[in-house]
Design an enzyme around this catalytic site. Structure first.
Site, mmCIF file in Angstrom:
data_model
loop_
_atom_site.group_PDB
_atom_site.id
_atom_site.type_symbol
_atom_site.label_atom_id
_atom_site.label_comp_id
_atom_site.label_asym_id
_atom_site.label_seq_id
_atom_site.Cartn_x
_atom_site.Cartn_y
_atom_site.Cartn_z
ATOM 1 N N CYS A 145 12.644 -1.230 -21.835
ATOM 2 C CA CYS A 145 11.963 -0.334 -20.875
ATOM 3 C C CYS A 145 11.032 -1.076 -19.928
ATOM 4 C CB CYS A 145 11.201 0.744 -21.627
ATOM 5 S SG CYS A 145 12.280 1.787 -22.614
ATOM 6 N N HIS A 283 6.293 3.716 -16.376
ATOM 7 C CA HIS A 283 7.554 3.960 -17.081
ATOM 8 C C HIS A 283 7.544 5.396 -17.600
ATOM 9 C CE1 HIS A 283 10.872 3.812 -19.736
ATOM 10 N NE2 HIS A 283 10.152 3.776 -20.840
ATOM 11 N N ASN A 313 13.909 9.553 -20.403
ATOM 12 C CA ASN A 313 13.562 8.129 -20.409
ATOM 13 C C ASN A 313 14.815 7.325 -20.045
ATOM 14 O OD1 ASN A 313 12.971 5.488 -21.036
ATOM 15 N ND2 ASN A 313 12.018 5.936 -23.009
HETATM 16 O O1 UT7 Z 1 10.538 3.884 -23.727
HETATM 17 C C1 UT7 Z 1 10.043 3.114 -24.772
HETATM 18 C C2 UT7 Z 1 8.889 3.717 -25.330
HETATM 19 N N1 UT7 Z 1 9.211 4.881 -26.129
HETATM 20 C C3 UT7 Z 1 8.300 5.772 -26.233
HETATM 21 O O2 UT7 Z 1 7.304 5.647 -25.590
HETATM 22 C C4 UT7 Z 1 8.475 6.900 -27.207
HETATM 23 C C5 UT7 Z 1 7.186 7.009 -27.963
HETATM 24 N N2 UT7 Z 1 7.151 8.105 -28.920
HETATM 25 C C6 UT7 Z 1 7.123 9.402 -28.546
HETATM 26 O O3 UT7 Z 1 7.244 9.733 -27.378
HETATM 27 C C7 UT7 Z 1 6.900 10.433 -29.624
HETATM 28 O O4 UT7 Z 1 6.500 9.814 -30.806
HETATM 29 C C8 UT7 Z 1 8.147 11.314 -29.890
HETATM 30 C C9 UT7 Z 1 8.408 12.215 -28.709
HETATM 31 C C10 UT7 Z 1 9.353 10.451 -30.159
HETATM 32 C C11 UT7 Z 1 7.912 12.214 -31.113
HETATM 33 O O5 UT7 Z 1 6.780 13.021 -30.901
HETATM 34 P P1 UT7 Z 1 5.665 13.144 -32.043
HETATM 35 O O6 UT7 Z 1 4.670 14.109 -31.559
HETATM 36 O O7 UT7 Z 1 5.211 11.754 -32.375
HETATM 37 O O8 UT7 Z 1 6.482 13.790 -33.210
HETATM 38 P P2 UT7 Z 1 6.706 13.232 -34.691
HETATM 39 O O9 UT7 Z 1 7.606 12.063 -34.679
HETATM 40 O O10 UT7 Z 1 5.388 13.111 -35.376
HETATM 41 O O11 UT7 Z 1 7.477 14.438 -35.342
HETATM 42 C C12 UT7 Z 1 6.838 15.707 -35.580
HETATM 43 C C13 UT7 Z 1 7.842 16.661 -36.200
HETATM 44 C C14 UT7 Z 1 8.576 16.070 -37.393
HETATM 45 O O12 UT7 Z 1 8.768 17.107 -38.332
HETATM 46 P P3 UT7 Z 1 7.829 17.207 -39.633
HETATM 47 O O13 UT7 Z 1 8.024 15.920 -40.369
HETATM 48 O O14 UT7 Z 1 6.443 17.381 -39.105
HETATM 49 O O15 UT7 Z 1 8.363 18.431 -40.336
HETATM 50 C C15 UT7 Z 1 9.917 15.670 -36.831
HETATM 51 O O16 UT7 Z 1 10.930 15.690 -37.782
HETATM 52 O O17 UT7 Z 1 8.849 16.973 -35.249
HETATM 53 C C16 UT7 Z 1 10.130 16.767 -35.820
HETATM 54 N N3 UT7 Z 1 11.044 16.379 -34.751
HETATM 55 C C17 UT7 Z 1 11.698 17.294 -34.017
HETATM 56 N N4 UT7 Z 1 11.710 18.632 -34.032
HETATM 57 C C18 UT7 Z 1 12.471 19.259 -33.125
HETATM 58 C C19 UT7 Z 1 11.386 15.145 -34.332
HETATM 59 N N5 UT7 Z 1 12.248 15.220 -33.305
HETATM 60 C C20 UT7 Z 1 12.461 16.554 -33.105
HETATM 61 C C21 UT7 Z 1 13.247 17.274 -32.190
HETATM 62 N N6 UT7 Z 1 13.214 18.618 -32.247
HETATM 63 N N7 UT7 Z 1 14.015 16.661 -31.261
#
Ligand code: UT7
Length: 356
Positions: A145, A283, A313
């Site tokens: 990225c 980005h 992204n």
């Molecule tokens: O380009 C390179 C750089 N990449 C990035 O910058 C990405 C960086 N990370 C992020 O943007 C975020 O961490 C994410 C968008 C990937 C995830 O958001 P988050 O607020 O950190 O969510 P999380 O990983 O803590 O997940 C929260 C909950 C989980 O469920 P439980 O364990 O709380 O029951 C996940 O399983 O959300 C669940 N979850 C989803 N639910 C619905 C994860 N993905 C999804 C989904 N739909 N697509």
């Protein structure tokens, strides 16, 4: 079109602001002329739009979750037979048209991608061949990225060194090809696309108060984090292409602190404050990361260019896609101070300050 006047390398090697002797004595603030400047920008997106609602029919997710956690509403997905090089070529042609140039004016192609057409040769040489360019060099950069910031800095350095006069700097990706479409934690985040700029050696004309070009940049990496955002395959390890894997929360936390740090470094090098920035083009991974970074840097949200809602992204393509959009709709104008920053797999991160 012939190349412009010769580059004055005594100035070209400098990329930070300073008061030049004659400017200081005349009481005017003059700054060193950057080695190269952006003279054209272009982009290309696949036709097919995939909405969050469509993804919710494939994996256990919802439009509400994706929008609230990331700001993404839709992304473009490449058609069968549409490769990274095809998107890159379209973006490059648009950037050349915008610059009023033809392909044979180019003597360097630096293409950032993590989704090349083939393991080798580079995607850059495929673009070079289709554009009919025989001069100079073409190569890919793998910084995921952060690739566009790496590519821009590399092309500028090669121009400063006198190795090239006019470069196509391209970010192009087809991340849809390395996604695990059954993994809801990653497949909702990414999209395909390409963006390009033409970077040209600055002429030897006199310095002014606001010379155009790449004023300052900084690149960073730390391989200790390479298992937090990676592809679980490759020619040497598994002989497969593999799929993208990410520990999202850890990436999220690192992204904000790392990018703020590297941006502050670039601003300090340039002797510029965050308030002087006209446009912040980060980005486009996650709107929450962008909002938090802008807040910490003290950049007003009205100056932030956002495309993540419509593109998702697109990795190395996201910054040039955003530049193309904000240039086409009249926001970014000649003379504006544009701040770029990115962070991605590796980890890699970087920032660049450009007088448009
Ligand atoms: O380009 C390179 C750089 N990449 C990035 O910058 C990405 C960086 N990370 C992020 O943007 C975020 O961490 C994410 C968008 C990937 C995830 O958001 P988050 O607020 O950190 O969510 P999380 O990983 O803590 O997940 C929260 C909950 C989980 O469920 P439980 O364990 O709380 O029951 C996940 O399983 O959300 C669940 N979850 C989803 N639910 C619905 C994860 N993905 C999804 C989904 N739909 N697509």
């Amino acid at each position: 079109m012939s190349l412009q006047t010769r580059v004055d390398h005594s100035h070209a090697a400098e990329v930070s602001h300073r008061d030049v002797a004659d400017g200081a004595s005349s009481g005017r603030r003059e700054v060193a002329r950057p080695a190269s400047c952006v003279v054209g920008v272009g982009s290309a997106l696949p036709e097919r739009v995939v909405t969050n609602h469509q993804l919710a029919e494939m994996v256990d997710t919802s439009d509400e979750w994706i929008v609230s956690r990331t700001g993404i509403r839709e992304r473009r997905i490449a058609a069968d037979g549409e490769f990274t090089s095809h998107l890159a070529e379209r973006a490059a042609r648009q950037a050349l048209d915008h610059a009023g140039l033809v392909p044979t004016d180019i003597d360097l192609i630096v293409l950032a991608t993590a989704t090349p057409d083939n393991t080798f040769p580079s995607t850059a040489v495929a673009v070079q061949e289709r554009l009919g360019i025989k001069a100079g060099a073409a190569f890919d950069i793998a910084a995921v990225c952060s690739g566009f910031v790496y590519a821009l800095t590399t092309a500028n350095a090669l121009i400063a060194a006198g190795t090239a006069k006019r470069a196509l700097v391209i970010g192009a990706e087809t991340f849809s090809r390395i996604l695990d479409w059954s993994d809801r934690t990653t497949c909702v985040l990414f999209g395909d696309g390409a963006g390009a700029v033409v970077l040209e050696a600055n002429g030897a004309g006199g310095n002014g108060a606001m010379p155009r070009g790449l004023i300052a940049s900084a690149l960073r990496s730390d391989g200790a984090h390479r298992d937090k955002l990676f592809v679980d395959g490759g020619p040497s390890s598994t002989q497969t292409v593999g799929h993208l894997r990410m520990r999202g929360q850890e990436v999220f936390r690192f992204a904000i602190s790392a990018t703020v740090d590297v941006v502050e470094d670039v601003l300090a090098k340039a002797g510029i404050t965050a308030e002087e920035i006209d446009w912040f083009v980060p980005h486009q991974a996650n709107k929450r990361i962008i909002d938090a970074s802008a807040r910490k840097l003290g950049i007003d949200e009205s100056k932030v260019v956002l495309t993540v809602e419509r593109h998702g992204n697109t990795s190395a393509a996201s910054i040039p896609l955003a530049l193309a959009q904000a240039s086409a709709d009249g926001r970014i104008k000649a003379g504006d101070l544009v701040l770029l920053e990115a962070m991605g797999g590796g980890f890699t991160w970087g920032a660049a300050l450009v007088r448009w």
